[in-house]
Design an enzyme around this catalytic site. Structure first.
Site, PDB file in Angstrom:
ATOM      1  N   GLY A 354      42.971  43.553  44.792  1.00  0.00           N
ATOM      2  CA  GLY A 354      41.512  43.391  44.927  1.00  0.00           C
ATOM      3  C   GLY A 354      40.839  43.516  43.798  1.00  0.00           C
ATOM      4  N   GLU A 355      39.358  43.714  43.523  1.00  0.00           N
ATOM      5  CA  GLU A 355      38.649  43.822  42.581  1.00  0.00           C
ATOM      6  C   GLU A 355      39.111  43.058  41.488  1.00  0.00           C
ATOM      7  OE1 GLU A 355      38.966  47.981  40.411  1.00  0.00           O
ATOM      8  OE2 GLU A 355      40.232  48.790  42.381  1.00  0.00           O
ATOM      9  N   ALA A 356      39.352  41.721  41.769  1.00  0.00           N
ATOM     10  CA  ALA A 356      39.452  40.549  40.798  1.00  0.00           C
ATOM     11  C   ALA A 356      40.436  40.902  39.913  1.00  0.00           C
ATOM     12  CB  ALA A 356      38.067  40.430  40.124  1.00  0.00           C
TER      13      ALA A 356
END
Length: 389
Positions: A354-356
């Site tokens: 996640g978190e780009a």
């Protein structure tokens, strides 16, 4: 005298030409470059898409923005707090990830620095922690409007009210414009998310909107095992999503009804990403799409406005099987609207943080795609070279 514009430059700068016409002209030009036709694969699609969006034969991805939205989910709360404990991690982890981002030591912090990406993180609904902590306002900041404490448990009611859905979408639009203004413009933007339980929310959204079997969209999410497989969590998620859709007994009315689905089983950060993508479309800014949850937001944005599909560059194949369904839906929307279909995700590295993280990691690939269409010689140019001169 100034050189005559090339046929491609003329097409790209013609306001009467559609995006598809510009894209196809760019693809034809790339076919003429000094390489076997199609041999650069996804780089060719990305280069043509960037040229069509920027309306130039020399597109760039040097000004890259990343906007992460963070929020908590009622369904992820412990059962003692009225939730369903859908994740292997406790809800407090969401806040801890944001604290690490604020200190510049989290995954997205490290990856954005090494790839020269401007990072902002917006708290649109993180639950309160045991200790009061104020975001610095530099990397992490509070949204101007937010969902206090996160969403409600969608197994026992609507996750968000209609007003909250609209508010979070507006926050996404506003923060996207604000970040691009702070940078003096961006030529590619990435969206990311933080929120324990949001793979369950994404699975519920896809199931509600497409009508697919719940078991085909539920995966392990944030896992405590190295291989990312947790069958117990998967079984629990399937039960939770089925319970949610049963509760919203008119779930069939959620099919192809994105605003209603976001209210019933959505998340604040997903709504904000949808808003950000809609805003990026207004500015013709390409979107590098991250994994499962961001792809779900992209699917919803395309359901609201099919032209968003022209912006999308899929960066990473998720370990969550539901991403395939979201991408298939986006592809169908693009095809129905005569918009060039996206290539499959560029990376297949088992990324699931996640978190780009996937799209930030893909930025050098996008810059390579832009360099290819901008600087690679045509086959004709190479054949006309005179050796020794």
């Amino acid at each position: 005298a100034a050189a005559e514009p090339t046929p491609l430059a003329t097409t790209l700068s013609d306001s009467k030409q559609s995006f598809t016409a510009k894209y196809e002209a760019a693809r034809l030009y790339i076919d003429s470059l000094a390489k076997p036709v199609g041999s650069l694969g996804t780089l060719e699609d990305w280069g043509a898409r960037m040229a069509a969006l920027q309306q130039t034969t020399t597109p760039k991805a040097d000004s890259a923005a990343c906007l992460i939205f963070a929020a908590d989910h009622g369904v992820a709360k412990d059962t003692s707090e009225g939730g369903r404990k859908c994740s292997a991690y406790p809800q407090i982890v969401s806040r801890k990830v944001l604290e690490a981002l604020d200190h510049g030591i989290a995954g997205a912090s490290v990856l954005s620095k090494c790839n020269n990406v401007e990072l902002r993180v917006i708290d649109v609904g993180i639950a309160d922690g045991p200790v009061s902590y104020e975001w610095s306002g530099n990397t992490v900041r509070l949204a101007t409007s937010r969902i206090q404490g996160g969403t409600m448990n969608f197994c026992t009611g609507n996750a968000l009210t209609e007003e909250q859905v609209k508010m979070c979408i507006d926050v996404g639009r506003e923060e996207t414009t604000k970040l691009m203004d702070e940078m003096g413009g961006a030529n590619v933007i990435m969206f990311g998310e933080v929120g324990i339980g949001n793979t369950t929310t994404a699975a519920a959204l896809i199931a509600a909107l497409t009508g697919v079997d719940v078991a085909t969209v539920c995966g392990s999410g944030a896992s405590v095992t190295r291989d990312g497989i947790n069958e117990e969590i998967v079984a629990r998620k399937i039960d939770i999503v089925k319970e949610a859709l049963d509760f919203h007994s008119n779930a069939s009315s959620l099919n192809d009804n994105p605003m209603q689905a976001l209210g019933a089983v959505g998340g604040a950060e997903i709504c904000s990403m949808v808003g950000g993508m809609l805003e990026a479309s207004k500015h013709d800014v390409a979107i590098l799409v991250d994994g499962f949850i961001v792809t779900t937001a992209a699917m919803i944005a395309c359901m609201i406005d099919p032209t968003v599909s022209r912006l999308l560059l899929f960066s990473t194949k998720s370990t969550e099987k539901g991403q395939v369904i979201a991408i298939t839906t986006i592809t169908e929307i693009a095809t129905a609207n005569s918009i060039p279909v996206q290539t499959k995700p560029a990376l297949d590295m088992g990324l699931r943080m996640g978190e780009a993280s996937g799209c930030i990691t893909s930025v050098p690939l996008l810059r390579s795609a832009c360099a290819t269409i901008s600087s690679l010689a045509t086959l004709n140019d190479v054949m006309c070279l005179e050796m020794g001169k």
